[in-house]
Design a protein around this motif. Structure first.
Motif, PDB file in Angstrom:
ATOM      1  N   GLU A  13       0.913   2.355  -5.394  1.00 20.33           N
ATOM      2  CA  GLU A  13       0.733   1.070  -4.713  1.00 20.33           C
ATOM      3  C   GLU A  13       1.314  -0.058  -5.559  1.00 20.33           C
ATOM      4  O   GLU A  13       1.329   0.008  -6.788  1.00 20.33           O
ATOM      5  CB  GLU A  13      -0.745   0.802  -4.458  1.00 20.33           C
ATOM      6  CG  GLU A  13      -1.375   1.671  -3.401  1.00 20.33           C
ATOM      7  CD  GLU A  13      -2.771   1.214  -3.051  1.00 20.33           C
ATOM      8  OE1 GLU A  13      -2.906   0.382  -2.136  1.00 20.33           O
ATOM      9  OE2 GLU A  13      -3.728   1.690  -3.698  1.00 20.33           O
TER      10      GLU A  13
ATOM     11  N   HIS B  25       0.847  -1.198   0.000  1.00 21.13           N
ATOM     12  CA  HIS B  25       0.000   0.000   0.000  1.00 21.13           C
ATOM     13  C   HIS B  25       0.877   1.240   0.000  1.00 21.13           C
ATOM     14  O   HIS B  25       0.584   2.233  -0.665  1.00 21.13           O
ATOM     15  CB  HIS B  25      -0.910  -0.016   1.223  1.00 21.13           C
ATOM     16  CG  HIS B  25      -1.723   1.228   1.380  1.00 21.13           C
ATOM     17  ND1 HIS B  25      -2.755   1.562   0.517  1.00 21.13           N
ATOM     18  CD2 HIS B  25      -1.656   2.238   2.284  1.00 21.13           C
ATOM     19  CE1 HIS B  25      -3.274   2.719   0.886  1.00 21.13           C
ATOM     20  NE2 HIS B  25      -2.630   3.150   1.954  1.00 21.13           N
ATOM     21  N   SER B  26       1.957   1.195   0.761  1.00 24.22           N
ATOM     22  CA  SER B  26       3.011   2.206   0.741  1.00 24.22           C
ATOM     23  C   SER B  26       4.304   1.504   1.125  1.00 24.22           C
ATOM     24  O   SER B  26       4.281   0.393   1.659  1.00 24.22           O
ATOM     25  CB  SER B  26       2.711   3.354   1.711  1.00 24.22           C
ATOM     26  OG  SER B  26       2.688   2.880   3.044  1.00 24.22           O
TER      27      SER B  26
ATOM     28  N   ASP C 289      -3.892  -0.052   6.243  1.00 28.67           N
ATOM     29  CA  ASP C 289      -4.668  -0.131   5.003  1.00 28.67           C
ATOM     30  C   ASP C 289      -4.404  -1.410   4.209  1.00 28.67           C
ATOM     31  O   ASP C 289      -4.678  -1.464   3.008  1.00 28.67           O
ATOM     32  CB  ASP C 289      -4.358   1.083   4.118  1.00 28.67           C
ATOM     33  CG  ASP C 289      -5.034   2.352   4.606  1.00 28.67           C
ATOM     34  OD1 ASP C 289      -5.842   2.274   5.546  1.00 28.67           O
ATOM     35  OD2 ASP C 289      -4.754   3.429   4.061  1.00 28.67           O
ATOM     36  N   LEU C 290      -3.869  -2.429   4.855  1.00 30.99           N
ATOM     37  CA  LEU C 290      -3.546  -3.658   4.123  1.00 30.99           C
ATOM     38  C   LEU C 290      -4.786  -4.469   3.775  1.00 30.99           C
ATOM     39  O   LEU C 290      -4.860  -5.069   2.705  1.00 30.99           O
ATOM     40  CB  LEU C 290      -2.583  -4.525   4.942  1.00 30.99           C
ATOM     41  CG  LEU C 290      -2.165  -5.857   4.309  1.00 30.99           C
ATOM     42  CD1 LEU C 290      -1.453  -5.628   2.971  1.00 30.99           C
ATOM     43  CD2 LEU C 290      -1.263  -6.644   5.262  1.00 30.99           C
TER      44      LEU C 290
ATOM     45  N   GLN D 138       1.535  -6.356  -2.061  1.00 31.87           N
ATOM     46  CA  GLN D 138       0.380  -6.496  -1.176  1.00 31.87           C
ATOM     47  C   GLN D 138       0.025  -7.968  -0.965  1.00 31.87           C
ATOM     48  O   GLN D 138      -0.293  -8.382   0.155  1.00 31.87           O
ATOM     49  CB  GLN D 138      -0.820  -5.726  -1.733  1.00 31.87           C
ATOM     50  CG  GLN D 138      -0.655  -4.213  -1.642  1.00 31.87           C
ATOM     51  CD  GLN D 138      -1.933  -3.466  -1.977  1.00 31.87           C
ATOM     52  OE1 GLN D 138      -3.005  -3.827  -1.521  1.00 31.87           O
ATOM     53  NE2 GLN D 138      -1.811  -2.413  -2.755  1.00 31.87           N
TER      54      GLN D 138
ATOM     55  N   SER E 167       4.522   0.776   5.026  1.00 32.62           N
ATOM     56  CA  SER E 167       3.374   0.179   5.730  1.00 32.62           C
ATOM     57  C   SER E 167       3.805  -0.946   6.666  1.00 32.62           C
ATOM     58  O   SER E 167       4.610  -1.805   6.303  1.00 32.62           O
ATOM     59  CB  SER E 167       2.355  -0.369   4.731  1.00 32.62           C
ATOM     60  OG  SER E 167       1.673   0.667   4.072  1.00 32.62           O
TER      61      SER E 167
ATOM     62  N   LEU F 297      -6.901   0.859  -7.399  1.00 34.20           N
ATOM     63  CA  LEU F 297      -5.534   0.973  -6.905  1.00 34.20           C
ATOM     64  C   LEU F 297      -5.108   2.430  -6.988  1.00 34.20           C
ATOM     65  O   LEU F 297      -5.385   3.120  -7.969  1.00 34.20           O
ATOM     66  CB  LEU F 297      -4.585   0.107  -7.735  1.00 34.20           C
ATOM     67  CG  LEU F 297      -3.281  -0.312  -7.044  1.00 34.20           C
ATOM     68  CD1 LEU F 297      -3.564  -1.330  -5.942  1.00 34.20           C
ATOM     69  CD2 LEU F 297      -2.304  -0.909  -8.050  1.00 34.20           C
TER      70      LEU F 297
END
Length: 269
Positions: free
Chosen positions: A172, A139-140, A158-159, A177, A143, A168
């Motif tokens: 990202e 996500h970043s 935010d996973l 992810q 994260s 998206l």
């Protein structure tokens, strides 16, 4: 009318905050004793000041630098003397700032710049709580998920969010992810605390497995169609449908087409 909903899960108080019920941009933050997980968006500053004072907050653990998570960390540090922890990859964003698009400023506000007190080690002990910090980029780049080992609580930033993601945000990483989600399956936890969905206590592992399966299937189908000559837009329309007004409002920073393009970019050889 702004969003302010407060609830409790065992000893954890969780609060949902946003500028309007009509706009799907609300964020949850979580209080455990004198600890806050994330700090919500800067346009909710007054509510955060009130809550931090009420909970006698002394520590803030950030899941990543985005403005709806770090927006009040600088204020808490300066005015409430809260000790802030963040990932080492968060530091430059938090102290130097980063470009925000108009929709981001409108929905969440602009965070105040600051330097975290500490960057994460793998384990953090605060009073009788023991937090394990798990790198979960995608996500970043910064994260993390934060697992409280004694009680099996995992705070996922935010996973998790959507079980079947169709959009998206630019920047990202799709494959990362999936890799980060698979990390969670190796951990021992009972309850997920998601920054946008709140508390997930029923079948959390099943939710993660289903999300991984969905994303891997979407990746496979996307590459198969691309190899057969379909364009990114044609694949989007076939697998996800056309983009909604949401994409236009975000200047296509957040869109279905971004997802398809990223999958092609990361996986097509």
């Amino acid at each position: 009318m702004s969003v302010f909903e407060e609830a409790r899960y065992g000893p954890i108080i969780y609060v949902k905050l946003g500028i309007s019920p009509a706009i799907n941009a609300s964020v949850h933050l979580f209080f455990i004793n004198n600890i806050i997980i994330d700090s919500a968006q800067n346009n909710q500053r007054k509510q955060i000041e009130f809550l931090a004072e009420k909970q006698k907050t002394k520590y803030c653990l950030l899941t990543h630098y985005h403005e709806d998570h770090s927006g009040n960390a600088g204020m808490l540090q300066k005015t409430k003397h809260v000790t802030v922890f963040a990932h080492k990859n968060s530091v430059n964003y938090l102290q130097d700032g980063y470009r925000l698009l108009p929709y981001e400023k409108l929905m969440w506000g602009t965070p105040k710049l600051f330097t975290p007190n500490y960057t994460y080690n793998q384990l953090i002990d605060i009073d009788k709580l023991k937090f394990q910090i798990i790198d979960t980029p995608g996500h970043s780049r910064d994260s993390v998920c934060i697992l409280e080992l004694n009680n099996g609580w995992i705070f996922t930033g935010d996973l998790i969010i959507s079980a079947k993601p169709k959009y998206l945000k630019k920047g990202e990483k799709f494959n990362l992810q999936i890799k980060s989600l698979k990390k969670l399956l190796k951990l021992d936890f009972k309850t997920i605390f998601c920054a946008h969905r709140g508390v997930i206590s029923e079948n959390p592992y099943e939710l993660i497995k289903n999300k991984i399966e969905y994303m891997e299937t979407l990746r496979y189908d996307t590459i198969k169609l691309y190899k057969n000559g379909y364009s990114a837009k044609q694949i989007r329309n076939r697998l996800l449908g056309k983009d909604s007004i949401m994409a236009a409002v975000t200047f296509y920073d957040f869109s279905k087409l971004n997802l398809i393009k990223e999958v092609i970019k990361e996986n097509y050889k």
